[in-house]
Design an enzyme around this catalytic site. Structure first.
Site, PDB file in Angstrom:
ATOM      1  N   GLY A 167       0.044  -1.781  -7.255  1.00 32.79           N
ATOM      2  CA  GLY A 167      -0.233  -1.236  -5.844  1.00 32.79           C
ATOM      3  C   GLY A 167      -0.964  -2.649  -5.224  1.00 32.79           C
ATOM      4  O   GLY A 167      -1.603  -3.267  -5.908  1.00 32.79           O
ATOM      5  N   GLY A 168      -0.406  -2.764  -3.957  1.00 35.05           N
ATOM      6  CA  GLY A 168      -1.195  -3.930  -2.987  1.00 35.05           C
ATOM      7  C   GLY A 168      -0.702  -5.260  -3.633  1.00 35.05           C
ATOM      8  O   GLY A 168       0.473  -5.397  -3.600  1.00 35.05           O
ATOM      9  N   ASP A 169      -1.904  -5.954  -3.910  1.00 31.91           N
ATOM     10  CA  ASP A 169      -1.443  -7.518  -4.272  1.00 31.91           C
ATOM     11  C   ASP A 169      -2.161  -7.134  -5.613  1.00 31.91           C
ATOM     12  O   ASP A 169      -3.230  -6.887  -5.929  1.00 31.91           O
ATOM     13  CB  ASP A 169      -2.440  -8.338  -3.442  1.00 31.91           C
ATOM     14  N   THR A 211      -2.123  -6.439   0.715  1.00 40.32           N
ATOM     15  CA  THR A 211      -3.134  -5.577  -0.018  1.00 40.32           C
ATOM     16  C   THR A 211      -3.408  -4.664   0.752  1.00 40.32           C
ATOM     17  O   THR A 211      -3.338  -4.353   2.006  1.00 40.32           O
ATOM     18  CB  THR A 211      -4.349  -6.805  -0.376  1.00 40.32           C
ATOM     19  N   ALA A 212      -4.197  -3.420   0.239  1.00 35.03           N
ATOM     20  CA  ALA A 212      -4.626  -2.222   0.932  1.00 35.03           C
ATOM     21  C   ALA A 212      -5.290  -2.619   2.348  1.00 35.03           C
ATOM     22  O   ALA A 212      -4.684  -1.961   3.347  1.00 35.03           O
ATOM     23  CB  ALA A 212      -5.351  -1.208   0.040  1.00 35.03           C
ATOM     24  N   PRO A 216       0.596  -1.299  -0.094  1.00 32.92           N
ATOM     25  CA  PRO A 216      -0.022  -0.092  -0.041  1.00 32.92           C
ATOM     26  C   PRO A 216       0.646   1.336  -0.025  1.00 32.92           C
ATOM     27  O   PRO A 216       0.189   2.427   0.020  1.00 32.92           O
ATOM     28  CB  PRO A 216      -0.983   0.021   1.311  1.00 32.92           C
ATOM     29  N   GLY A 257      -3.150   5.189   3.085  1.00 26.45           N
ATOM     30  CA  GLY A 257      -2.623   4.558   4.428  1.00 26.45           C
ATOM     31  C   GLY A 257      -1.220   3.818   4.422  1.00 26.45           C
ATOM     32  O   GLY A 257      -0.554   3.568   3.209  1.00 26.45           O
ATOM     33  N   ILE A 299      -5.634  -8.780  -6.080  1.00 20.53           N
ATOM     34  CA  ILE A 299      -6.845  -8.251  -5.207  1.00 20.53           C
ATOM     35  C   ILE A 299      -7.243  -6.878  -6.151  1.00 20.53           C
ATOM     36  O   ILE A 299      -6.545  -6.132  -6.005  1.00 20.53           O
ATOM     37  CB  ILE A 299      -6.675  -8.148  -3.814  1.00 20.53           C
ATOM     38  N   LYS A 307      -3.614   4.875 -14.906  1.00 19.14           N
ATOM     39  CA  LYS A 307      -4.802   5.335 -15.223  1.00 19.14           C
ATOM     40  C   LYS A 307      -5.322   6.371 -14.352  1.00 19.14           C
ATOM     41  O   LYS A 307      -4.830   6.206 -13.086  1.00 19.14           O
ATOM     42  CB  LYS A 307      -5.940   4.248 -15.141  1.00 19.14           C
ATOM     43  N   ASP A 324       2.154   2.604 -12.168  1.00 20.45           N
ATOM     44  CA  ASP A 324       0.893   3.318 -12.427  1.00 20.45           C
ATOM     45  C   ASP A 324       0.898   4.253 -10.929  1.00 20.45           C
ATOM     46  O   ASP A 324       1.544   4.296 -10.080  1.00 20.45           O
ATOM     47  CB  ASP A 324      -0.231   2.682 -12.573  1.00 20.45           C
ATOM     48  N   MET A 374     -11.947   1.368  -3.755  1.00 17.54           N
ATOM     49  CA  MET A 374     -12.371   2.270  -4.903  1.00 17.54           C
ATOM     50  C   MET A 374     -13.722   2.799  -4.210  1.00 17.54           C
ATOM     51  O   MET A 374     -14.561   2.791  -5.383  1.00 17.54           O
ATOM     52  CB  MET A 374     -12.438   1.483  -6.157  1.00 17.54           C
TER      53      MET A 374
HETATM   54  N1  SAH Z   1      -4.379  -4.310  -5.993  1.00 21.15           N
HETATM   55  C1  SAH Z   1      -4.544  -3.164  -4.873  1.00 21.15           C
HETATM   56  C2  SAH Z   1      -5.869  -2.562  -5.151  1.00 21.15           C
HETATM   57  C3  SAH Z   1      -6.039  -1.742  -6.450  1.00 21.15           C
HETATM   58  S1  SAH Z   1      -7.627  -0.954  -6.433  1.00 21.15           S
HETATM   59  C4  SAH Z   1      -4.568  -3.720  -3.357  1.00 21.15           C
HETATM   60  O1  SAH Z   1      -4.446  -5.168  -3.268  1.00 21.15           O
HETATM   61  O2  SAH Z   1      -4.411  -3.068  -2.653  1.00 21.15           O
HETATM   62  C5  SAH Z   1      -7.506   0.607  -5.849  1.00 21.15           C
HETATM   63  C6  SAH Z   1      -7.734   0.769  -4.352  1.00 21.15           C
HETATM   64  O3  SAH Z   1      -7.237   0.369  -3.515  1.00 21.15           O
HETATM   65  C7  SAH Z   1      -7.880   2.429  -4.312  1.00 21.15           C
HETATM   66  O4  SAH Z   1      -8.903   2.916  -4.796  1.00 21.15           O
HETATM   67  C8  SAH Z   1      -8.131   2.266  -2.756  1.00 21.15           C
HETATM   68  O5  SAH Z   1      -9.417   1.965  -2.310  1.00 21.15           O
HETATM   69  C9  SAH Z   1      -7.296   1.211  -2.350  1.00 21.15           C
HETATM   70  N2  SAH Z   1      -5.740   1.450  -1.822  1.00 21.15           N
HETATM   71  C10 SAH Z   1      -4.701   1.121  -2.465  1.00 21.15           C
HETATM   72  N3  SAH Z   1      -3.556   1.631  -1.612  1.00 21.15           N
HETATM   73  C11 SAH Z   1      -4.085   2.493  -0.805  1.00 21.15           C
HETATM   74  C12 SAH Z   1      -3.717   3.040   0.276  1.00 21.15           C
HETATM   75  N4  SAH Z   1      -2.326   3.202   0.405  1.00 21.15           N
HETATM   76  N5  SAH Z   1      -4.491   3.676   1.090  1.00 21.15           N
HETATM   77  C13 SAH Z   1      -5.955   3.594   1.033  1.00 21.15           C
HETATM   78  N6  SAH Z   1      -6.427   2.791   0.035  1.00 21.15           N
HETATM   79  C14 SAH Z   1      -5.695   2.356  -0.875  1.00 21.15           C
END
Ligand code: SAH
Length: 263
Positions: free
Chosen positions: A89-91, A119-120, A13, A200, A94, A58, A36, A171
Site C-alpha cells: 500500500g502507498g509507497d 504515499t497515503a 492509497p 482515503g 514510507i 497482517k 496484504d 497508524m
Molecule cells: N507504505 C504506506 C503506509 C503503510 S503504514 C504508504 O506509503 O502509504 C499503514 C498506514 O497507512 C495505515 O495505518 C494508515 O494510517 C495509512 N494509510 C494507508 N492507506 C490509507 C488510506 N487509503 N486512507 C487512510 N490512511 C491510509
C-alpha cells in the site's frame, strides 16, 4: 531455472487510477502477486485471472505470515524463475518495511526493483482537500507513525509541537487520544485544527474534522474503519473551501438519481 525477479511495487492509497504505469505493467505480467490488507480490492481486481495470488497480510497483533517468511518466500519464488510482484500500500519506502523486504533479496543475489507509489499522506490529503503545505499556514510537513508501543508513543514531542508545521500520522488511530494530548501538553493550542480520514481516495472515504481537543471524541463517535490517517495543523481549515471528492461524488449521485433534471 533463472530469470526470476521481484518487484516491490507501491500501489498508492487505494484508488486504482493512482497506480503508476510501471506498477500496472508489472502487475499485468506477474506470475505471482503477494499482497496484504492495505492493497485495495479495486487494485487486486486488476491482477490477471491466471496470476497466482498469495495473501501475506497482517492484522493487528496477528500476522498471517511473519516478515522473515515473506522474505524467504520471495527468494524461493524468484529462484524458481517466477516474476514476483510484491504489492505494498502507498509507497514501499514510507512506513512500509520496503527496506527490510529487499535486504534479503539483495543478500541472496536476487534481481529486484522498487516502484514508488503515492504515499497515503499525499493521496489522502489531495482527496480530502487539505494541502499539506501552504504559504500562509505551513512551511514544513512531518510524517510520523503513531503505532503504540506498550500503550504509548515514543515521539519527539517538542519537535512536533511547532507552529506552522503539518503533522501526518500513519497508524495512529489507537493512539489518537495520546497524540492530541501530548501535542497540547507540549505547546500547540487545543484549538489547532485536526482531521482523521478513513479509507482515503476510495469510495468509502470519510473525513472527520475537529481540533486537538475535540477530534478524539468525534472520531470515536464516527466508528471509523481502517485504514485511517490523521492530519494536524492549520492547513486542515482549508478543507472547508477545497474539498472536492465528496462534492463530486454527491453531484454524480444526484445525476444518477435524477437523470432528467434540467440542471
Ligand atoms: N507504505 C504506506 C503506509 C503503510 S503504514 C504508504 O506509503 O502509504 C499503514 C498506514 O497507512 C495505515 O495505518 C494508515 O494510517 C495509512 N494509510 C494507508 N492507506 C490509507 C488510506 N487509503 N486512507 C487512510 N490512511 C491510509
Amino acid at each position: 531455472m533463472s530469470g526470476g525477479e521481484v518487484a516491490l511495487v507501491g500501489t498508492g492509497p487505494g484508488d486504482p487510477d493512482l497506480l503508476t504505469i510501471r506498477a500496472l505493467r508489472l502487475i499485468e505480467r506477474a506470475d505471482v502477486v503477494l499482497y496484504d490488507n492495505l492493497v485495495s480490492p479495486a487494485i487486486m481486481a486488476m491482477v490477471g485471472a491466471s496470476t497466482r495470488r498469495v495473501y501475506v497480510g497482517k492484522q493487528r497483533n496477528r500476522h498471517a505470515m511473519r516478515q522473515e517468511s515473506i522474505n524467504e518466500l520471495m527468494v524461493e519464488l524468484a529462484r524458481e524463475g517466477q516474476r514476483v510482484v510484491r504489492l505494498k500500500g502507498g509507497d514501499p519506502f514510507i512506513f512500509g518495511r520496503g527496506g527490510e523486504e529487499i535486504e534479503t533479496l539483495s543478500e541472496q543475489g536476487i534481481r529486484f526493483e522498487v516502484v514508488p507509489g503515492i504515499t497515503a499522506a499525499s493521496g489522502v490529503a489531495a482527496y480530502a482537500g487539505i494541502p499539506l503545505t501552504h504559504r500562509a499556514y505551513a512551511q514544513a510537513c512531518v510524517f510520523i507513525t503513531g503505532h503504540l508501543q506498550d500503550g504509548s508513543m515514543n515521539l519527539d514531542w517538542p519537535m512536533l509541537a511547532r507552529p506552522r508545521q503539518t503533522i501526518v500520522c500513519y497508524m495512529g488511530f489507537l493512539g489518537l487520544d495520546e497524540l492530541c494530548r501530548q501535542l497540547v501538553a507540549h505547546g500547540l493550542p487545543a484549538s489547532t485544527p485536526a482531521a482523521i480520514v478513513q479509507q482515503g481516495t476510495q469510495p468509502t472515504q470519510r473525513v472527520v474534522t475537529g481540533t486537538l481537543e475535540s477530534l478524539p471524541l468525534l472520531a470515536a463517535q464516527a466508528s471509523l474503519r481502517a485504514p485511517t490517517l490523521i492530519i494536524v495543523g492549520d492547513v486542515v481549515r482549508l478543507r472547508e473551501k477545497l474539498q472536492w471528492f465528496e462534492r463530486r461524488g454527491a453531484a454524480q449521485a444526484e445525476a444518477i438519481e435524477s437523470p432528467h433534471s434540467a440542471n
